[in-house]
Design a protein around this motif. Sequence first.
Motif, PDB file in Angstrom:
ATOM      1  N   ALA A  83     -32.122   7.074  17.123  1.00  0.00           N
ATOM      2  CA  ALA A  83     -31.652   8.229  17.843  1.00  0.00           C
ATOM      3  C   ALA A  83     -30.682   8.943  17.040  1.00  0.00           C
ATOM      4  O   ALA A  83     -31.028  10.291  17.067  1.00  0.00           O
ATOM      5  CB  ALA A  83     -30.925   7.881  19.184  1.00  0.00           C
ATOM      6  N   ALA A  84     -29.844   8.347  16.196  1.00  0.00           N
ATOM      7  CA  ALA A  84     -28.946   9.268  15.410  1.00  0.00           C
ATOM      8  C   ALA A  84     -29.782  10.058  14.232  1.00  0.00           C
ATOM      9  O   ALA A  84     -29.617  11.124  13.917  1.00  0.00           O
ATOM     10  CB  ALA A  84     -27.949   8.652  14.836  1.00  0.00           C
ATOM     11  N   ARG A 140     -41.004   5.517  13.701  1.00  0.00           N
ATOM     12  CA  ARG A 140     -40.931   4.150  14.235  1.00  0.00           C
ATOM     13  C   ARG A 140     -40.823   4.381  15.717  1.00  0.00           C
ATOM     14  O   ARG A 140     -40.114   5.308  16.192  1.00  0.00           O
ATOM     15  CB  ARG A 140     -39.827   3.394  13.613  1.00  0.00           C
ATOM     16  CG  ARG A 140     -40.172   2.916  12.345  1.00  0.00           C
ATOM     17  CD  ARG A 140     -39.086   2.353  11.374  1.00  0.00           C
ATOM     18  NE  ARG A 140     -38.876   0.910  12.446  1.00  0.00           N
ATOM     19  CZ  ARG A 140     -37.716   0.229  12.341  1.00  0.00           C
ATOM     20  NH1 ARG A 140     -37.040   0.349  11.479  1.00  0.00           N
ATOM     21  NH2 ARG A 140     -37.521  -0.775  13.111  1.00  0.00           N
ATOM     22  N   GLN A 141     -41.086   3.066  16.695  1.00  0.00           N
ATOM     23  CA  GLN A 141     -40.227   3.093  17.838  1.00  0.00           C
ATOM     24  C   GLN A 141     -38.813   3.075  17.769  1.00  0.00           C
ATOM     25  O   GLN A 141     -38.258   2.695  16.844  1.00  0.00           O
ATOM     26  CB  GLN A 141     -40.942   1.671  18.461  1.00  0.00           C
ATOM     27  CG  GLN A 141     -42.396   1.774  18.764  1.00  0.00           C
ATOM     28  CD  GLN A 141     -43.006   0.499  19.459  1.00  0.00           C
ATOM     29  OE1 GLN A 141     -42.393  -0.480  19.295  1.00  0.00           O
ATOM     30  NE2 GLN A 141     -43.968   0.571  19.935  1.00  0.00           N
ATOM     31  N   PRO A 142     -38.142   3.337  18.817  1.00  0.00           N
ATOM     32  CA  PRO A 142     -36.592   3.243  18.794  1.00  0.00           C
ATOM     33  C   PRO A 142     -36.294   1.972  18.680  1.00  0.00           C
ATOM     34  O   PRO A 142     -36.648   0.890  18.934  1.00  0.00           O
ATOM     35  CB  PRO A 142     -36.513   3.650  20.388  1.00  0.00           C
ATOM     36  CG  PRO A 142     -37.635   4.443  20.922  1.00  0.00           C
ATOM     37  CD  PRO A 142     -39.022   3.910  20.315  1.00  0.00           C
ATOM     38  N   PHE A 143     -35.268   2.023  17.845  1.00  0.00           N
ATOM     39  CA  PHE A 143     -34.346   0.788  17.229  1.00  0.00           C
ATOM     40  C   PHE A 143     -32.999   1.266  16.941  1.00  0.00           C
ATOM     41  O   PHE A 143     -32.423   2.303  16.770  1.00  0.00           O
ATOM     42  CB  PHE A 143     -35.154   0.360  16.059  1.00  0.00           C
ATOM     43  CG  PHE A 143     -34.906   1.331  14.673  1.00  0.00           C
ATOM     44  CD1 PHE A 143     -33.822   1.171  13.911  1.00  0.00           C
ATOM     45  CD2 PHE A 143     -36.014   2.266  14.467  1.00  0.00           C
ATOM     46  CE1 PHE A 143     -33.776   2.094  12.952  1.00  0.00           C
ATOM     47  CE2 PHE A 143     -35.713   3.069  13.283  1.00  0.00           C
ATOM     48  CZ  PHE A 143     -34.672   3.024  12.761  1.00  0.00           C
ATOM     49  N   GLU A 144     -32.139  -0.056  16.858  1.00  0.00           N
ATOM     50  CA  GLU A 144     -30.798  -0.115  16.440  1.00  0.00           C
ATOM     51  C   GLU A 144     -30.695  -0.919  15.309  1.00  0.00           C
ATOM     52  O   GLU A 144     -31.291  -2.046  15.298  1.00  0.00           O
ATOM     53  CB  GLU A 144     -30.053  -0.439  17.503  1.00  0.00           C
ATOM     54  CG  GLU A 144     -28.661  -0.617  17.298  1.00  0.00           C
ATOM     55  CD  GLU A 144     -27.866  -1.439  18.615  1.00  0.00           C
ATOM     56  OE1 GLU A 144     -26.703  -1.721  18.380  1.00  0.00           O
ATOM     57  OE2 GLU A 144     -28.433  -1.457  19.610  1.00  0.00           O
ATOM     58  N   VAL A 145     -29.791  -0.674  14.466  1.00  0.00           N
ATOM     59  CA  VAL A 145     -29.667  -1.520  13.241  1.00  0.00           C
ATOM     60  C   VAL A 145     -28.864  -2.517  13.480  1.00  0.00           C
ATOM     61  O   VAL A 145     -27.549  -2.096  14.058  1.00  0.00           O
ATOM     62  CB  VAL A 145     -29.093  -0.734  11.986  1.00  0.00           C
ATOM     63  CG1 VAL A 145     -28.766  -1.656  10.760  1.00  0.00           C
ATOM     64  CG2 VAL A 145     -30.227   0.462  11.694  1.00  0.00           C
ATOM     65  N   ASP A 170     -33.265  -5.257  12.662  1.00  0.00           N
ATOM     66  CA  ASP A 170     -33.213  -4.152  13.662  1.00  0.00           C
ATOM     67  C   ASP A 170     -33.569  -4.765  15.187  1.00  0.00           C
ATOM     68  O   ASP A 170     -34.204  -5.953  15.007  1.00  0.00           O
ATOM     69  CB  ASP A 170     -34.213  -2.976  13.430  1.00  0.00           C
ATOM     70  CG  ASP A 170     -33.879  -2.310  12.145  1.00  0.00           C
ATOM     71  OD1 ASP A 170     -32.657  -2.526  11.566  1.00  0.00           O
ATOM     72  OD2 ASP A 170     -34.754  -1.434  11.839  1.00  0.00           O
ATOM     73  N   ARG A 171     -33.026  -4.188  15.877  1.00  0.00           N
ATOM     74  CA  ARG A 171     -33.335  -4.704  17.537  1.00  0.00           C
ATOM     75  C   ARG A 171     -34.011  -3.373  18.197  1.00  0.00           C
ATOM     76  O   ARG A 171     -33.633  -2.272  18.022  1.00  0.00           O
ATOM     77  CB  ARG A 171     -32.047  -4.965  18.416  1.00  0.00           C
ATOM     78  CG  ARG A 171     -32.284  -5.845  19.568  1.00  0.00           C
ATOM     79  CD  ARG A 171     -31.153  -6.143  20.293  1.00  0.00           C
ATOM     80  NE  ARG A 171     -30.648  -7.394  19.569  1.00  0.00           N
ATOM     81  CZ  ARG A 171     -31.276  -8.703  19.885  1.00  0.00           C
ATOM     82  NH1 ARG A 171     -32.129  -8.534  20.872  1.00  0.00           N
ATOM     83  NH2 ARG A 171     -30.756  -9.590  19.082  1.00  0.00           N
ATOM     84  N   LEU A 172     -35.219  -3.864  18.768  1.00  0.00           N
ATOM     85  CA  LEU A 172     -35.830  -2.748  19.542  1.00  0.00           C
ATOM     86  C   LEU A 172     -35.393  -2.608  20.678  1.00  0.00           C
ATOM     87  O   LEU A 172     -34.568  -3.197  21.307  1.00  0.00           O
ATOM     88  CB  LEU A 172     -37.239  -3.167  19.527  1.00  0.00           C
ATOM     89  CG  LEU A 172     -37.979  -3.467  18.213  1.00  0.00           C
ATOM     90  CD1 LEU A 172     -39.742  -3.731  18.457  1.00  0.00           C
ATOM     91  CD2 LEU A 172     -37.929  -2.241  17.214  1.00  0.00           C
ATOM     92  N   PHE A 237     -44.039   0.027  13.608  1.00  0.00           N
ATOM     93  CA  PHE A 237     -43.590   1.067  12.462  1.00  0.00           C
ATOM     94  C   PHE A 237     -44.262   2.329  12.181  1.00  0.00           C
ATOM     95  O   PHE A 237     -43.670   3.099  11.608  1.00  0.00           O
ATOM     96  CB  PHE A 237     -43.782   0.086  10.998  1.00  0.00           C
ATOM     97  CG  PHE A 237     -43.344  -1.136  10.869  1.00  0.00           C
ATOM     98  CD1 PHE A 237     -41.740  -1.159  10.968  1.00  0.00           C
ATOM     99  CD2 PHE A 237     -43.672  -2.357  11.269  1.00  0.00           C
ATOM    100  CE1 PHE A 237     -41.202  -2.320  10.640  1.00  0.00           C
ATOM    101  CE2 PHE A 237     -42.978  -3.514  10.958  1.00  0.00           C
ATOM    102  CZ  PHE A 237     -41.663  -3.490  11.022  1.00  0.00           C
ATOM    103  N   ARG A 238     -45.335   2.608  12.852  1.00  0.00           N
ATOM    104  CA  ARG A 238     -45.765   3.941  12.756  1.00  0.00           C
ATOM    105  C   ARG A 238     -46.932   3.994  14.314  1.00  0.00           C
ATOM    106  O   ARG A 238     -47.072   3.143  14.704  1.00  0.00           O
ATOM    107  CB  ARG A 238     -46.850   4.178  11.845  1.00  0.00           C
ATOM    108  CG  ARG A 238     -47.933   3.103  11.606  1.00  0.00           C
ATOM    109  CD  ARG A 238     -48.689   3.404  10.005  1.00  0.00           C
ATOM    110  NE  ARG A 238     -49.696   2.516   9.810  1.00  0.00           N
ATOM    111  CZ  ARG A 238     -49.407   1.442   9.442  1.00  0.00           C
ATOM    112  NH1 ARG A 238     -48.394   1.101   8.907  1.00  0.00           N
ATOM    113  NH2 ARG A 238     -50.391   0.570   8.996  1.00  0.00           N
TER     114      ARG A 238
END
Length: 307
Positions: A83-84, A140-145, A170-172, A237-238
């Motif tokens: 998101a960032a 990519r689909q939304p993710f958090e590192v 990463d966490r989806l 990833f795409r």
Amino acid sequence: LLRSAPPLERLTDELAPPFAGDERTHGVATLKAQSRCAFRGFAESRLDTDRLERPVPGFNERERGELIHHALEHIWSALHDSAALLSIARDDEDRLLADSIARALARASLVRDPGLRWRIRERDRMHGVLCKWLDVERQRQPFEVERLEQGVHVARHAGLEFKVRIDRMDRLADGARVLIDYKTGMATADWRGERPDNPQLPIYALLQPEDLVAVAYGRVNAAECSFIAEAERPAIFRPRGQKSPLEGRPDLAALIEVWSQRIESLAADFAAGRAAVAPTVRACKTCHLQGLCRVPAALEEAVGPHD
């Protein structure tokens, strides 16, 4: 003389002494070499044979890879999630990249500084590569590192310890996790098969298997930026991505069980001292042990009579 000559005795010397308790492995590199050729695993890890680095102007290939790793670590320490990345303004992104590159160059130059000219050239190269890479991450689909290079982990196989360092987890959005390792050179899906050219991703997956739905190389270089993945879901990833073959298994968890058996077998062979000269098809092309090994390098076959 021929009639009186003693009979010749043939000896196949391909078993080294078992791995001793006071010896140390070279981490993933040991199992990578053992998989490609058992003799190479023995020679590189137990005889400590190594290729001398060739002096080059500026930063060498290894240093350039470390620079990208360090810059990406700082970038994602600042951004934290997709998101960032999607909301950051272009000017702010340029400032973040400039700061990350400057930090990486300063860190590398503490070890070896090739000079201002080469730092400037590397700064410009890195900026272009990292811009391309962030554009790939935006798809990519939304993710958090979740984790970034958090120290050294110890993988234990066949009674031996192998120190490893995982680049990123990463966490989806649904809690599933994706493991990523950056590659700044050529990268292919080299973890597949009974004797993988590089068992790195399987070893990492065995350390962190919980909720894992994909493992991937992040290929970050000027020629091409992309993910090379083993994934049980499409579009991770795409947008129009596909589920990978998983070597015929129904999901990644089942494939990880297969990986566990392969890694244990490789580690057990290394521990037992198995050192036969039995390279895989492409192993000789990247080998530097021609002075020790009696099998000609595959590259020599391409040399013509006038070369």
